[in-house]
Scaffold this active site. Structure first.
Site, short mmCIF file in Angstrom:
data_model
loop_
_atom_site.label_atom_id
_atom_site.label_comp_id
_atom_site.label_asym_id
_atom_site.label_seq_id
_atom_site.Cartn_x
_atom_site.Cartn_y
_atom_site.Cartn_z
CG HIS A 137 -8.97 -2.11 3.66
ND1 HIS A 137 -8.59 -2.15 2.34
CD2 HIS A 137 -8.85 -0.83 4.06
CE1 HIS A 137 -8.25 -0.94 1.95
NE2 HIS A 137 -8.40 -0.12 2.97
CG ASP A 138 -11.84 1.01 3.22
OD1 ASP A 138 -11.57 0.92 4.43
OD2 ASP A 138 -11.17 1.68 2.41
CG ASP A 172 -5.40 4.91 0.88
OD1 ASP A 172 -6.30 4.06 0.88
OD2 ASP A 172 -5.44 5.96 1.58
CD GLU A 228 -9.02 3.49 -2.05
OE1 GLU A 228 -9.95 3.02 -1.39
OE2 GLU A 228 -8.10 4.18 -1.52
CG ASP A 275 -2.38 0.10 0.86
OD1 ASP A 275 -2.73 1.05 0.15
OD2 ASP A 275 -3.16 -0.78 1.27
#
Length: 592
Positions: free
Chosen positions: A363-364, A223, A290, A115
């Site tokens: 994860h979200d 991210d 993302e 990430d």
């Protein structure tokens, strides 16, 4: 690890520099380390735990593991608030363990993607501590510092430089008494935004990225990277107010929008990053952006190979379809034709240029079998495998979030005290303070909270699902007695076994990567059907996403002569166009 920082990885398994664009037929597995596996009994997943489960990933057949942040962090937002980009948080392990993880993954032919969180840092990062120490600091302009609105006193309501609302509720501006100014944070106050307008910020980030690639990392998932370019008022250093909904009271905050998404310099900044970091390196490196709030038009630009920005992007349209006008927590039933149409638009929109990322969960996001399928004991396995089949056979790189390959479900959270997620807890407290019904708020959290994706991975039927020998940081889902990896490995009808077959099909069948995509019966409310065609080969994918029975031929799916069943979740291979049972998925292959 087998290579030291700065050395070539050309001969390591799984990192062949002569194998560019492996990701077109590849599958990436996301590890959220805190909940993956705990090796030292402190209740928190760690790098040792990831290393211990690499055999699981090899058995599954994935091409790469995407490692969510393990950097040094105060953990205000579970690691997405980084205080040192070049160190590992002690709760996760050490830099040496991360090197070992990369080496052991490469030895199994698995790449490692990390990430990259550079829209913001932690407020404990050395850059920010220096930035807030003085208005004269050379790091002052690493972040967005602005004075109160004219005629206002700092810290009072309405004094914020703009009316932007944080993703985590409240204003995006935090008053700093020591230097008499506000700093910008699109997320938590402890996550100040970096100013990418400053060349020194970009140079520092580029140097950090090169340092990780030199250690053997195979790429980055970036991210919220499309937020790094903010919309500045022309001719000034100021940022513009955002429009608020009609009838909103004075002083209302405005949800993030055009002022932060896909800003005016975003393509320039990403092209510069690619040029400064990736140009001339191994062809097998991968970059994934993302990008919330991104349109197909932007997506084509971001992923056009000729522009050299990123290889692919994560978009959010399909995971917003069960939200109403009030946003994420305003629940609405999901309509299958809308879901099919959304993915089809992206398939067609990037068909001639660019590339899609295919995902149900991360994860979200809540668990897909609970969100889009049927997580009842009767239909959980079938619906999990049907959803996997339709998604992974679209055109794009497929992603599997930890536990998805086991059919893990949302958790039975009882009260607000059961939740840990900052976004969820902040939303609940703010809305209760406004007078909203606590039970209605909890009902929405149970469906959409990020904590649903963060309960520990269920490895065994034993204590704490084999995740830890201690007390887990977040409670294990009680259904781990029935839903766990150990019970699925040797069961050919399990979710895990179906994922293995599906991933093998992606690897073995070139039409999955290269073929065109044609959606069939777009308005059908129960049947998801489409074809993939290339080089005289046709795959026809059929999935009945409901209970009962459905006859695809009677619904209008035209049979291809000589079609054979190459994948199904029905147990015994049915004839190609026999009726489909509840949540049945079937993949047919025919050749001209």
């Amino acid at each position: 690890m087998t290579d030291t920082p700065g050395t070539s990885r050309a001969t390591e398994p799984g990192t062949d520099p002569q194998a560019p664009e492996w990701w077109r037929s590849g599958v990436v597995y996301q590890v959220w380390p805190r909940s993956f596996a705990d090796s030292d009994g402190d209740g928190v997943g760690d790098l040792g735990g990831v290393i211990s489960k690499l055999d699981h990933l090899e058995r599954l057949g994935v091409d790469a593991v995407w490692l969510s942040p393990v950097h040094a962090s105060p953990m205000v937002d579970n690691g997405y608030d980084i205080s040192d980009y070049q160190d590992v948080a002690p709760e996760f392990g050490t830099l040496a363990q991360l090197d070992e993880l990369v080496a052991q993954a490469h030895a199994r032919g698995i790449r490692v993607v990390m990430d990259l969180v550079v829209n913001h840092t932690s407020d404990q990062h050395a850059w920010f501590r220096e930035s807030r120490s003085s208005v004269e600091s050379p790091y002052r302009d690493f972040y967005w510092w602005r004075p109160p609105r004219e005629g206002h006193v700092g810290g009072e309501p309405g004094a914020e430089p703009t009316n932007w609302e944080s993703f985590f509720s409240g204003s995006t501006w935090q008053w700093d008494e020591a230097t008499g100014a506000y700093y910008l944070h699109l997320f938590a106050p402890e996550q100040p935004d970096l100013s990418w307008e400053n060349p020194a910020v970009r140079q520092a980030v580029h140097a950090m990225m090169r340092w990780w690639l030199d250690r053997g990392i195979d790429g980055f998932r970036m991210d919220v990277v499309n937020l790094i370019s903010k919309r500045v008022v022309p001719g000034t250093p100021g940022l513009a107010d955002a429009p608020v909904p009609p009838g909103a009271p004075p002083g209302s905050y405005a949800a993030p929008g055009d002022e932060t998404f896909n800003g005016p310099r975003i393509h320039e900044l990403l092209a510069e990053m690619h040029r400064e970091v990736f140009a001339g390196r191994d062809a097998g490196l991968v970059t994934v952006g993302e990008m919330p709030g991104t349109t197909i038009e932007h997506g084509r630009l971001y992923t056009d190979p000729a522009r050299a920005e990123v290889d692919m992007i994560f978009t959010f349209e399909h995971v917003d379809l069960d939200s109403g006008p009030g946003g994420k927590w305003d629940l609405r039933p999901l309509e299958l034709p809308r879901l099919k149409a959304t993915l089809d638009r992206w398939q067609q929109g990037l068909a001639d240029v660019g590339w899609n990322s295919l995902y149900w969960s991360n994860h979200d996001q809540p668990r897909p079998v609970s969100r889009f399928g049927d997580d009842s004991p009767q239909h959980r396995v079938r619906s999990a495998t049907a959803l996997a089949t339709v998604l992974q056979l679209h055109r794009g790189t497929a992603y599997v979030y930890q536990g998805e390959e086991l059919g893990m479900t949302n958790a039975p959270f009882a009260t607000i005290d059961d939740f840990d997620d900052l976004e969820s807890v902040n939303h609940y407290r703010e809305r209760v303070a406004r007078g909203d019904d606590p039970e209605q708020l909890l009902a929405a959290l149970r469906v959409k909270s990020r904590d649903n994706a963060r309960t520990p991975v269920q490895w065994t039927a034993g204590r704490h699902a084999g995740f830890t020998t201690g007390e887990p940081w977040l409670a294990v889902n009680p259904n781990h007695v029935e839903v766990n990896a150990e019970s699925q490995y040797d069961d050919p009808a399990s979710v895990f076994s179906h994922y293995r077959r599906l991933i093998a099909l992606r690897h073995d069948e070139p039409v999955v990567a290269r073929g065109d995509f044609t959606l069939l019966l777009p308005e059908h409310e129960r049947l998801w059907a489409f074809t993939r065609r290339a080089d005289g080969v046709t795959l026809t994918v059929l999935a009945h996403l409901s209970d009962g029975e459905l006859d695809p031929v009677a619904e209008g799916v035209v049979a291809s002569p000589g079609a054979e069943v190459v994948l199904t979740n029905e147990g015994t291979a049915a004839s190609a166009y026999a009726p489909l049972g509840p949540w049945a998925a079937r993949v047919l292959r025919s050749q001209d």
